[in-house]
Design a protein around this motif. Structure first.
Motif, short mmCIF file in Angstrom:
data_model
loop_
_atom_site.label_atom_id
_atom_site.label_comp_id
_atom_site.label_asym_id
_atom_site.label_seq_id
_atom_site.Cartn_x
_atom_site.Cartn_y
_atom_site.Cartn_z
N SER A 109 0.82 -1.21 0.00
CA SER A 109 0.00 0.00 0.00
C SER A 109 0.85 1.25 0.00
O SER A 109 0.51 2.25 -0.64
CB SER A 109 -0.94 0.00 1.22
N PHE A 110 2.00 1.22 0.69
CA PHE A 110 2.81 2.43 0.78
C PHE A 110 3.47 2.79 -0.55
O PHE A 110 3.98 3.89 -0.72
CB PHE A 110 3.87 2.32 1.89
N ARG A 111 3.42 1.87 -1.51
CA ARG A 111 3.97 2.16 -2.84
C ARG A 111 2.89 2.51 -3.86
O ARG A 111 3.11 3.36 -4.73
CB ARG A 111 4.76 0.96 -3.36
N VAL A 112 1.74 1.87 -3.78
CA VAL A 112 0.78 1.99 -4.87
C VAL A 112 -0.58 2.57 -4.49
O VAL A 112 -1.33 2.99 -5.37
CB VAL A 112 0.56 0.60 -5.53
N SER A 113 -0.90 2.60 -3.21
CA SER A 113 -2.26 3.00 -2.83
C SER A 113 -2.38 4.50 -2.58
O SER A 113 -1.42 5.15 -2.16
CB SER A 113 -2.69 2.25 -1.56
N ASP A 114 -3.56 5.02 -2.83
CA ASP A 114 -3.90 6.40 -2.50
C ASP A 114 -5.11 6.46 -1.57
O ASP A 114 -5.73 7.51 -1.40
CB ASP A 114 -4.19 7.20 -3.78
N THR A 115 -5.44 5.33 -0.98
CA THR A 115 -6.61 5.23 -0.11
C THR A 115 -6.16 4.88 1.31
O THR A 115 -5.47 3.88 1.52
CB THR A 115 -7.59 4.16 -0.61
N ALA A 116 -6.57 5.66 2.27
CA ALA A 116 -6.21 5.42 3.66
C ALA A 116 -6.91 4.17 4.18
O ALA A 116 -8.03 3.85 3.77
CB ALA A 116 -6.58 6.63 4.52
N GLY A 117 -6.23 3.46 5.08
CA GLY A 117 -6.84 2.28 5.66
C GLY A 117 -5.82 1.42 6.37
O GLY A 117 -4.61 1.69 6.33
N TYR A 118 -6.28 0.37 7.02
CA TYR A 118 -5.39 -0.55 7.71
C TYR A 118 -4.55 -1.32 6.69
O TYR A 118 -5.01 -1.61 5.59
CB TYR A 118 -6.18 -1.51 8.59
N ALA A 119 -3.33 -1.64 7.06
CA ALA A 119 -2.40 -2.30 6.15
C ALA A 119 -1.61 -3.35 6.92
O ALA A 119 -1.70 -3.45 8.15
CB ALA A 119 -1.45 -1.27 5.54
N ASP A 120 -0.83 -4.15 6.18
CA ASP A 120 -0.06 -5.20 6.84
C ASP A 120 1.32 -4.72 7.26
O ASP A 120 2.04 -5.43 7.96
CB ASP A 120 0.05 -6.43 5.94
N THR A 121 1.69 -3.52 6.83
CA THR A 121 3.01 -2.99 7.19
C THR A 121 3.00 -1.48 7.00
O THR A 121 1.98 -0.90 6.62
CB THR A 121 4.11 -3.65 6.32
N ALA A 122 4.12 -0.84 7.26
CA ALA A 122 4.25 0.60 7.08
C ALA A 122 5.70 0.92 6.76
O ALA A 122 6.61 0.20 7.17
CB ALA A 122 3.82 1.36 8.34
N PHE B 9 -1.44 -1.77 11.86
CA PHE B 9 -0.77 -0.75 11.06
C PHE B 9 -1.83 0.02 10.28
O PHE B 9 -2.82 -0.55 9.81
CB PHE B 9 0.22 -1.39 10.09
N TYR B 10 -1.58 1.31 10.12
CA TYR B 10 -2.52 2.14 9.38
C TYR B 10 -1.75 2.96 8.36
O TYR B 10 -0.70 3.54 8.65
CB TYR B 10 -3.29 3.07 10.32
N PHE B 11 -2.32 3.00 7.15
CA PHE B 11 -1.70 3.72 6.04
C PHE B 11 -2.49 4.98 5.73
O PHE B 11 -3.71 4.95 5.56
CB PHE B 11 -1.66 2.82 4.80
N ASN B 12 -1.78 6.11 5.66
CA ASN B 12 -2.38 7.38 5.26
C ASN B 12 -1.53 7.98 4.14
O ASN B 12 -0.39 8.39 4.37
CB ASN B 12 -2.45 8.35 6.44
N PRO B 13 -2.05 8.05 2.92
CA PRO B 13 -1.25 8.55 1.80
C PRO B 13 -0.86 10.02 1.92
O PRO B 13 -0.02 10.50 1.16
CB PRO B 13 -2.16 8.32 0.58
N GLU B 14 -1.48 10.74 2.88
CA GLU B 14 -1.11 12.15 3.08
C GLU B 14 0.23 12.29 3.79
O GLU B 14 0.83 13.37 3.78
CB GLU B 14 -2.20 12.86 3.88
N ILE B 15 0.69 11.22 4.42
CA ILE B 15 2.02 11.20 5.03
C ILE B 15 3.00 10.82 3.92
O ILE B 15 2.96 9.71 3.40
CB ILE B 15 2.10 10.17 6.17
N LYS B 16 3.90 11.72 3.59
CA LYS B 16 4.75 11.48 2.42
C LYS B 16 6.24 11.58 2.75
O LYS B 16 6.66 12.39 3.57
CB LYS B 16 4.41 12.47 1.29
N SER B 17 7.00 10.74 2.09
CA SER B 17 8.46 10.78 2.18
C SER B 17 9.02 10.36 0.83
O SER B 17 8.34 9.77 0.00
CB SER B 17 8.97 9.85 3.29
N VAL B 18 10.28 10.68 0.62
CA VAL B 18 10.96 10.39 -0.64
C VAL B 18 12.17 9.51 -0.37
O VAL B 18 12.97 9.81 0.53
CB VAL B 18 11.42 11.68 -1.35
N TYR B 19 12.28 8.43 -1.12
CA TYR B 19 13.43 7.54 -1.03
C TYR B 19 14.28 7.69 -2.28
O TYR B 19 13.76 7.61 -3.39
CB TYR B 19 12.99 6.09 -0.87
#
Length: 334
Positions: free
Chosen positions: A152-165, A204-214
């Protein structure tokens, strides 16, 4: 009142990246008096700590809390653990020295944690980029779901519970419950820890509004070397925790196994060579479709299908190697 946060940055010989990474944590919208930055250095032999100390000296006068610790074990997991144990915050968050946090990274992470009370870790969207002057096709391969999977942290734009972060903000209490990073693992330590957190009931919870660059490895050779090493350590992680890996971690290994088996069987029955040719051609076609979604440059579109295949072969071959791999005593730690 805003909760106090400890931001961790583990380094070793990162003089090319450390300034931008550290400045990204300094230049946050979160109140400077409500967070600290802890740089944990593995006894760097380059200018990493000079850069850190120069920046810290400048910004501490403006009220920033920037501390440095020495990671004598020179192991990434040991650095994270050292930082966590010395953190003053009720929350801890980390990024890599090869990354930078967007200005509202901490603010958005804290707000998300506050709105999802049953989450033990929240994370956001990871954007992969190349440093100026580097081959951008590598970052495009590593930011494609076809190349690196459907996390989800690579491809999703929808907030929600996830298996990792990725680069998550953790409730510090979870480490007392689930344990710390496994210092015997050179790579994929977060995969193993996150499995223990899930097993302990943490979410774990994913929020696409939290952004970082690798910042991706800047050459194809480095990309493939990293893929091989990541693949090699997955079986080691699985031996420690069978629930740590998901299907996406096993697909490249299945691809390599299929290719090897059909190549051998083809000497006895040509049908298997035809089958292998079909699958490899299909892989290249899917890679071509994925490339067209990432770029409009013809040269990159032509290269990317081949790079996708090499990436998957490197990762899968690493996994195969890892099935028989045992870390030698005194082996160099990465």
């Amino acid at each position: 009142m805003n909760p106090f946060v400890s931001a961790l940055l583990v380094t070793y010989n990162e003089e090319e990246y450390i300034k931008e990474s550290l400045l990204s944590l300094i230049n946050q919208t979160y109140p400077r008096e409500r967070y600290e930055i802890i740089v944990i250095d593995g006894m760097s032999e380059d200018q990493t700590m000079k850069i850190v100390n120069d920046l810290a000296g400048s910004y501490q006068q403006e009220g920033y809390c920037i501390r440095s610790l020495t990671n004598e074990k020179k192991v990434l997991a040991a650095g994270w653990n050292l930082g966590i144990r010395n953190a003053r915050g009720e929350y801890v968050v980390r990024i890599d020295a090869h990354a930078k946090a967007c200005p509202d990274f901490i603010q958005k992470s804290v707000e998300t944690m506050g709105s999802v009370p049953d989450a033990m870790c929240v994370g956001g969207k990871l954007m992969t980029a190349s440093q100026a002057g580097c081959d951008e096709v590598v970052s495009k391969v590593l930011s494609s779901s076809f190349g690196v999977g459907n996390s989800s942290f690579r491809v999703s734009d929808t907030a929600g519970y996830a298996d990792t972060a990725v680069y998550g903000l953790y409730r510090k209490e979870i480490f007392d419950k689930a344990g710390y990073f496994d210092e015997s693992l050179v790579r994929n330590q977060d995969i193993e820890l996150h499995a223990r957190i899930r097993n302990a009931g943490g979410r774990f919870y994913f929020n696409p509004e939290i952004k970082s660059v690798y910042y991706a490895r800047n050459t194809v050779r480095k990309m493939l070397k990293q893929a091989f090493q990541n693949g090699k350590w997955n079986p080691v992680v699985r031996r420690k925790n069978k629930s740590a890996l998901s299907v996406r971690h096993l697909v490249p290994f299945a691809f390599v196994t299929f290719t090897g088996v059909t190549t051998v069987l083809g000497f006895f029955q040509r049908f298997f060579w035809y089958l292998e040719t079909f699958v490899l051609t299909l892989h290249l076609c899917l890679g071509l479709m994925a490339a067209k979604k990432k770029t409009h440059h013809l040269s990159e579109i032509v290269r990317m299908p081949v790079l996708f295949m090499l990436l998957h072969l490197a990762y899968g071959t690493g996994y195969l190697f890892g099935l028989f791999y045992k870390r030698e005593k005194g082996e160099k730690k990465e």
